[in-house]
Write a protein that holds these residues in place. Sequence first.
Motif, PDB file in Angstrom:
ATOM      1  N   ASN A   1      32.631  29.576 -50.162  1.00 45.97           N
ATOM      2  CA  ASN A   1      33.021  28.909 -49.389  1.00 45.97           C
ATOM      3  C   ASN A   1      32.231  27.368 -48.413  1.00 45.97           C
ATOM      4  O   ASN A   1      33.103  26.411 -48.938  1.00 45.97           O
TER       5      ASN A   1
ATOM      6  N   GLU B   1      38.010  31.462 -55.337  1.00 44.90           N
ATOM      7  CA  GLU B   1      37.985  33.138 -55.217  1.00 44.90           C
ATOM      8  C   GLU B   1      39.250  33.836 -55.743  1.00 44.90           C
ATOM      9  O   GLU B   1      39.123  34.892 -55.614  1.00 44.90           O
TER      10      GLU B   1
ATOM     11  N   TYR C   1      43.411  35.720 -49.538  1.00 41.37           N
ATOM     12  CA  TYR C   1      43.453  37.091 -50.098  1.00 41.37           C
ATOM     13  C   TYR C   1      44.150  38.125 -49.244  1.00 41.37           C
ATOM     14  O   TYR C   1      45.225  39.349 -48.808  1.00 41.37           O
TER      15      TYR C   1
ATOM     16  N   TRP D   1      32.439  35.440 -50.732  1.00 42.93           N
ATOM     17  CA  TRP D   1      33.778  34.461 -50.814  1.00 42.93           C
ATOM     18  C   TRP D   1      33.412  33.524 -49.752  1.00 42.93           C
ATOM     19  O   TRP D   1      33.621  32.559 -49.378  1.00 42.93           O
ATOM     20  N   GLN D   2      32.580  34.224 -48.035  1.00 41.72           N
ATOM     21  CA  GLN D   2      32.128  32.968 -47.706  1.00 41.72           C
ATOM     22  C   GLN D   2      30.890  32.250 -48.198  1.00 41.72           C
ATOM     23  O   GLN D   2      31.051  31.061 -47.218  1.00 41.72           O
TER      24      GLN D   2
ATOM     25  N   ASP E   1      34.000  40.050 -49.317  1.00 38.13           N
ATOM     26  CA  ASP E   1      34.265  38.899 -48.440  1.00 38.13           C
ATOM     27  C   ASP E   1      33.562  38.077 -48.134  1.00 38.13           C
ATOM     28  O   ASP E   1      33.624  36.999 -47.802  1.00 38.13           O
TER      29      ASP E   1
ATOM     30  N   TRP F   1      39.723  34.462 -45.039  1.00 38.11           N
ATOM     31  CA  TRP F   1      39.542  34.418 -46.602  1.00 38.11           C
ATOM     32  C   TRP F   1      41.081  34.445 -46.724  1.00 38.11           C
ATOM     33  O   TRP F   1      41.797  35.282 -46.992  1.00 38.11           O
TER      34      TRP F   1
END
Length: 755
Positions: A451, A461, A633, A447-448, A444, A630
């Motif tokens: 992003n 992702e 997910y 992913w941040q 996560d 997210w």
Amino acid sequence: MFSVKPMKPTFKCYLPSQVCVSLLSRFTIVVNEANFVRKCISSESSKEDLWGKLICTNFKVSFIVQDAPIKEPHLSHLLLGEHDIPLTCLEQVVTVNDSKGKKKVLGSNQKLKFNPTELILYCKDLRIIRFCFDEAGPESARKVCLAIAHYSHPADIHLLFGFEFQGRRFYESKGTARHHFLVNGSTPRGGLHTPMFDRPSDWDREIKRTGASEWRVCSINERYAISQSLAEYIVVPVSLTDQDLKQFSKEFTDNRIPLWCWNHSNGSALVRMASLCDPLQHNRIEKRVTTAIQKSHPQQNEILKIDLDKSLPNIQDIQSAFLKVRNICVIEPFEESEERWLSSIENSRWLEYVRAFLKQSAEIVYFLDGRNSSVILQEEEDRDLNCVVSSLVQLMLDPHYRSRNGFQSLVQKEWVMAGHRFLDRCNHLKKNDKESPVFMLFLDCVWQMINQYPAAFEFTETYLTVLSDSMWIPLFSTFLFNSSKQRSQCLMDFAKQKAIPPGEEQDFYFPPVWDWSQQLSVKDQTLFNNPMYVGKGAACVQNGEVKSFTRKKNYSSTLRGSSASIRNGLRSGEETLTRKGSLISELKPDFSLIKVESPAERFFRDWFSQPTDQKGLLIPLLLPSHMALWKLYFLRWVPEACIPKGGTITAYHKICQLFDEIESLQSQLRQYKGPSPDSTPLPSPKRPSSHQRRMYFRAKSRNDSSTSPDYLSSSFPFTPVGNLCRRSIHGTPISKFLNGAKIWLSTETLVNDTV
């Protein structure tokens, strides 16, 4: 000798043809099955429900749909069908009898005193699947429920399907070309570009790549002679002898001596270590260690030690927050008020913890890059929080780890070989009520960053999501063991149990997850590729020639490339604007140039005041409002949250088409030679062949006027069809969030979130 139970003669494989011929199908044993089972799609009506056969095997739960509808394009797994669930992915098996108002959570070897009318499967990948036995016989319904519960709770690691599969594969391969009997033809290293860090040469290459000349590969832990949880080969300061390390090891938790992680080009090093056991020896041992690390630095700068146990949430906090956010997203009905739903997300504290780990990592980046100081990360056992932070720090500092192979080597180095307890944390043996999602927290955090800086990462992702799903497939060594020692010992014990002759144990192994051809087709793997990536290996065209970007050796050149007095085009004393949400505004919200800046504040202000170098140092935006949920997910299996032709996939689709068209033009440029005395144009330049293309979506033809394909949705490439729908949410404000609204966590956040 190795005995093999015969497969049930009544077994019929309903899977796709390419899977039927695989070893997986031949080695899968049907344990129990029930006909005329209904898979519930909607809680409001049974019109869209699916009818078919529910099968429990020694590997997975399968639902074979009768009169299956035509499939729309989505991720097609080579090991699992659309309605399959690996047994290791099951978290809870719940049986229900509506008429008697009874519900029971089934475990291994438990009795069921009522005939179930429903079966609800709660999965670790956040799916919730409900089956009804309206037309199925009560006895067959009871048996299939008990079989699923029993086989999803293995009492021993050797009972996981991967061991049975590899044992059968080994014996069937005797006398035949060995590579024909490995999963999709893979070998332990064949075709893999990801280093496993299980041999000195992998570490030597990493030392050379990072310029860590004052560090060496140490082999004192060969055959796990020092520590049971460390890898056999580790990197230590040149100034420490093997004898010193053997003496020190006794003073650390589980004999885990300090481990080198990474070196900055300025000479500073990132090191991780476990806590010292004896308080009386603490100062003496710590001084010896820090002195050795300090000697490895060209300027012998100071060493900073950070105790992550004191500064970050613990495992229980992370587990509790994950359970709350999961319940909000996939179990509890959406609230009618968006404000209440977002408040629930905030109150789960999951995003708060994600932010805490990113913030801690960014602060360590400052010490390594801004102060040229080596950093020691300390955690009691050095197997959880250190894995997260060391990985994030390297991801921020080194663009190599933002490529796909680089990222995979990072996970292999800082998680697998460093002894993260994947077997326990994933709860494969159901020894705990819930899994501990430490690795999920790390994904996560990654992913941040993707992003916020989408062009800085080679992978998407979708790649991160598929990687998380791979934790629940018990065929790969990556996520199946607590340490390298446990993997070696388990394979050795199982080889003896199955009477594999001495000397042939090396042929009995678990492949790593990094060979993605074991799970996905070549085309589906292209969903991992980011068309916006500008890192090393990303191609561009200049003056008709294809060029490649190269990674900068100096990771922080954007900070040290110009004089501080004229940086960003401003002279000393002129006012600069701090980028919204920067770490400096987080550290001191009322910051202004009138006040005296600390070196850390100046470091972050300088970085955020300049354009971001996607191939250099990256620092995430850290205000609470910058932490996003997210969605792919957490919401991909929720039918109510699925937006047809919506979500980030629509932009990805367009960019892929543009990228594919550019690649096609580049190919034609390479084949074309302009008119000259010595050359003539090549006839009819061809587009790249299908298997050579790097993007999932192809460029449109001139006659194609269509927009986004009808099958695209915010859940793509996954499909929520077949997962439990709770109720319709037509007209609820949640749609605003799903279409991209920010998560505003509180009124205070809005007040403080100023430029």
